[in-house]
Design a protein around this motif. Sequence first.
Motif, PDB file in Angstrom:
ATOM      1  N   LEU A  43       0.843  -1.146  -0.025  1.00 37.19           N
ATOM      2  CA  LEU A  43       0.116   0.083   0.063  1.00 37.19           C
ATOM      3  C   LEU A  43       0.747   1.277   0.071  1.00 37.19           C
ATOM      4  O   LEU A  43       1.864   1.443   0.734  1.00 37.19           O
ATOM      5  CB  LEU A  43      -0.872  -0.028   1.164  1.00 37.19           C
ATOM      6  N   LYS A  51      -5.697   3.928   2.299  1.00 42.40           N
ATOM      7  CA  LYS A  51      -5.141   2.782   1.949  1.00 42.40           C
ATOM      8  C   LYS A  51      -5.508   1.358   2.747  1.00 42.40           C
ATOM      9  O   LYS A  51      -5.813   0.586   2.168  1.00 42.40           O
ATOM     10  CB  LYS A  51      -3.393   3.022   2.133  1.00 42.40           C
ATOM     11  N   SER A  52      -5.273   1.524   4.185  1.00 40.67           N
ATOM     12  CA  SER A  52      -5.796   0.139   4.841  1.00 40.67           C
ATOM     13  C   SER A  52      -7.396  -0.073   4.771  1.00 40.67           C
ATOM     14  O   SER A  52      -7.650  -1.091   4.776  1.00 40.67           O
ATOM     15  CB  SER A  52      -5.384   0.734   6.270  1.00 40.67           C
ATOM     16  N   ALA A  64      -4.860  -4.644   7.783  1.00 40.18           N
ATOM     17  CA  ALA A  64      -4.168  -3.543   7.986  1.00 40.18           C
ATOM     18  C   ALA A  64      -4.876  -2.516   8.981  1.00 40.18           C
ATOM     19  O   ALA A  64      -5.905  -2.332   8.902  1.00 40.18           O
ATOM     20  CB  ALA A  64      -3.627  -2.953   6.701  1.00 40.18           C
ATOM     21  N   THR A  66      -6.339   0.646  10.885  1.00 35.30           N
ATOM     22  CA  THR A  66      -6.572   2.104  10.316  1.00 35.30           C
ATOM     23  C   THR A  66      -6.490   3.058  11.221  1.00 35.30           C
ATOM     24  O   THR A  66      -6.651   2.601  12.339  1.00 35.30           O
ATOM     25  CB  THR A  66      -8.127   1.884   9.628  1.00 35.30           C
ATOM     26  N   THR A  73       0.809   4.314  10.549  1.00 37.92           N
ATOM     27  CA  THR A  73       2.212   3.434   9.975  1.00 37.92           C
ATOM     28  C   THR A  73       3.493   4.239   9.906  1.00 37.92           C
ATOM     29  O   THR A  73       3.286   5.321   9.106  1.00 37.92           O
ATOM     30  CB  THR A  73       1.908   2.857   8.664  1.00 37.92           C
ATOM     31  N   ASP A  90       2.336  -2.329   4.484  1.00 34.42           N
ATOM     32  CA  ASP A  90       1.804  -0.824   4.801  1.00 34.42           C
ATOM     33  C   ASP A  90       2.780  -0.008   4.887  1.00 34.42           C
ATOM     34  O   ASP A  90       4.083  -0.222   5.627  1.00 34.42           O
ATOM     35  CB  ASP A  90       0.821  -0.886   5.995  1.00 34.42           C
TER      36      ASP A  90
END
Length: 383
Positions: A43, A51-52, A64, A66, A73, A90
């Motif tokens: 991602l 993304k997540s 992943a 959020t 991240t 990620d």
Amino acid sequence: MNGSSAGLLRRKPENRDEFDLERFFRDGISQALRGKARLNVMLAGRVGVGKSTLVNAIFDEPIAPTGIGSSVTQCIRRYTRPYLPISVYDTPGIELGIGTELIAETYLSEIKKQMGDDDRRIHFCLYCVRTRDERFEEAEATIVRALAKEVLVALVLTQCPTPDDARAGMFARHLASLGLPILDGRCFITLAAEDNVAGVRLAPFGLPDLVSSIYHQLPDAERHTLASYQRVSLELKIAEAKRSVNFNMGTAALIAATPIPLVDAIPLSALQISMLGQISTIMGFKIDPKAVATAFATVLGVASMARTAASFFKIFPGTGTTINTTIASTTTKILGDVFINACTNVLMRQAAGECIHQDDIVSELLKEFPLLLNGGLRHLASR
């Protein structure tokens, strides 16, 4: 799958009555699970573009983490979940102003580091851009170009309110005009999760199109994994299940290359029941093999399915007492197509809001099975 099917060709049962449907169905599930390669997704994109949320929606799993606000991240992290052959790499949300070359170098270093490991190799990257930002800096274009030298890159517009949003369409066309080396040369417009704006419900959209495009660019084993574990495209599951049926039809014809008496058809019956286990896994069902055996016994009107292959072939009246290549491949196709249709009908009923608990799946399939089977049998009788 190939090795297991070859084993069926060699199987010489000591006991002609050792037709154990429960075991064969369980074997099919095991084959399907063993045959799935690990699929690894990277991602990338700016902070807070979703993304997540996007990848979690594709697989309907919180793979992943959020967050809201600052990036959750801070370095490239690999996330996995038990019993799910999906890994997500990620990356930290891109902060404009930080050296573009350093960001690209970090991403590429991770991709190259994992290149030699089949379980960790990154297969594609989802580069996400928030629709309402309506900004795509040259720094981001540089990162996308760098990533595309090593891995398939899908450019995704996230958090778009509707499929026909005019501003999103204009932004997507602008991104496509940049000539970036991206999947299908276009930008995928999506809303990954249901949203509510001023009391108006906004339904998710765009993910089936994205997943289907990625599917067609992956190696065969990874395609199988994506089709089986994604939760946004029923059509993709059906297509993958039909590929399984076609493969098993070929193996069935090999088994019956020399015509075999019905009572000796255990390898063929085992192949067909194993195929149903494979299909159930592809379609996303977790089905108790014992419940399947009981259901088939009910359909056939026998006390137990741990009997003969001849008992199983009662499901195909008119096959006679000998199995040849035509009967073997045709009955395999009928059984596979009927089971796919039954699974599809149940999934569509669930999607329409009908509450069907996992424990009830087999009984629901059993309701669908006889009517669908009759149509297939008419085809067999006409041959």
